[in-house]
Design a protein around this motif. Structure first.
Motif, PDB file in Angstrom:
ATOM      1  N   TYR A  82      29.576  37.510  47.006  1.00  0.00           N
ATOM      2  CA  TYR A  82      30.183  38.980  46.925  1.00  0.00           C
ATOM      3  C   TYR A  82      31.592  39.101  46.628  1.00  0.00           C
ATOM      4  O   TYR A  82      31.650  40.016  45.616  1.00  0.00           O
ATOM      5  N   LYS A  84      33.515  37.473  44.739  1.00  0.00           N
ATOM      6  CA  LYS A  84      33.609  37.048  43.213  1.00  0.00           C
ATOM      7  C   LYS A  84      33.252  37.888  42.633  1.00  0.00           C
ATOM      8  O   LYS A  84      33.484  37.940  41.424  1.00  0.00           O
ATOM      9  N   THR A  85      31.830  38.560  42.952  1.00  0.00           N
ATOM     10  CA  THR A  85      31.181  39.422  42.041  1.00  0.00           C
ATOM     11  C   THR A  85      31.723  40.984  42.301  1.00  0.00           C
ATOM     12  O   THR A  85      31.694  41.636  41.322  1.00  0.00           O
ATOM     13  N   LYS A  86      31.731  41.230  43.491  1.00  0.00           N
ATOM     14  CA  LYS A  86      31.975  42.851  43.901  1.00  0.00           C
ATOM     15  C   LYS A  86      33.284  43.129  44.052  1.00  0.00           C
ATOM     16  O   LYS A  86      33.849  44.052  44.166  1.00  0.00           O
ATOM     17  N   LYS A  88      36.073  41.787  42.419  1.00  0.00           N
ATOM     18  CA  LYS A  88      36.981  41.620  41.375  1.00  0.00           C
ATOM     19  C   LYS A  88      38.219  42.615  41.510  1.00  0.00           C
ATOM     20  O   LYS A  88      39.150  42.235  41.062  1.00  0.00           O
ATOM     21  N   THR A  93      38.943  36.837  42.098  1.00  0.00           N
ATOM     22  CA  THR A  93      38.425  36.224  40.820  1.00  0.00           C
ATOM     23  C   THR A  93      38.909  34.857  40.642  1.00  0.00           C
ATOM     24  O   THR A  93      39.916  34.484  41.249  1.00  0.00           O
TER      25      THR A  93
END
Length: 99
Positions: A82, A84-86, A88, A93
């Motif tokens: 979550y 790493k994707t949401k 950022k 990151t």
């Protein structure tokens, strides 16, 4: 040469997409047609295209809810995914430095 008759109606395509949660290749198999026929229908029929977008959105929401449940259960892999994707925009990151 006259065009081939359509063997599936927009309603049948929408029903197949609903049954397969928006997965075009599985819907095509269910209808007995080629997936390209469904993609062509998306271009010709706003109703089919809109239904497909809606079905895909519902599927994504369902999957996101499952992810959220895993996060609430303190699943470290789900938390990391979550962030790493949401996350950022907050600096979560992975960077690869090339020297």
């Amino acid at each position: 040469m006259p065009p081939r008759p359509v063997q599936y109606t927009p309603e049948k395509v929408i029903a197949a997409l609903q049954e397969t949660r928006g997965m075009v290749y599985l819907a095509a198999r269910k209808l007995g047609c080629d997936p390209s026929g469904i993609y062509k229908l998306f271009k010709r029929s706003a109703a089919v295209r809109d239904a497909w977008e809606s079905i895909k959105g519902e599927t994504t929401d369902t999957v996101e809810l499952k992810l959220w449940q895993r996060i609430m259960d303190d699943d470290l892999a789900a938390i990391t995914f979550y962030l790493k994707t949401k996350g950022k925009d907050r600096g979560y990151t992975e960077r690869t430095e090339v020297t």
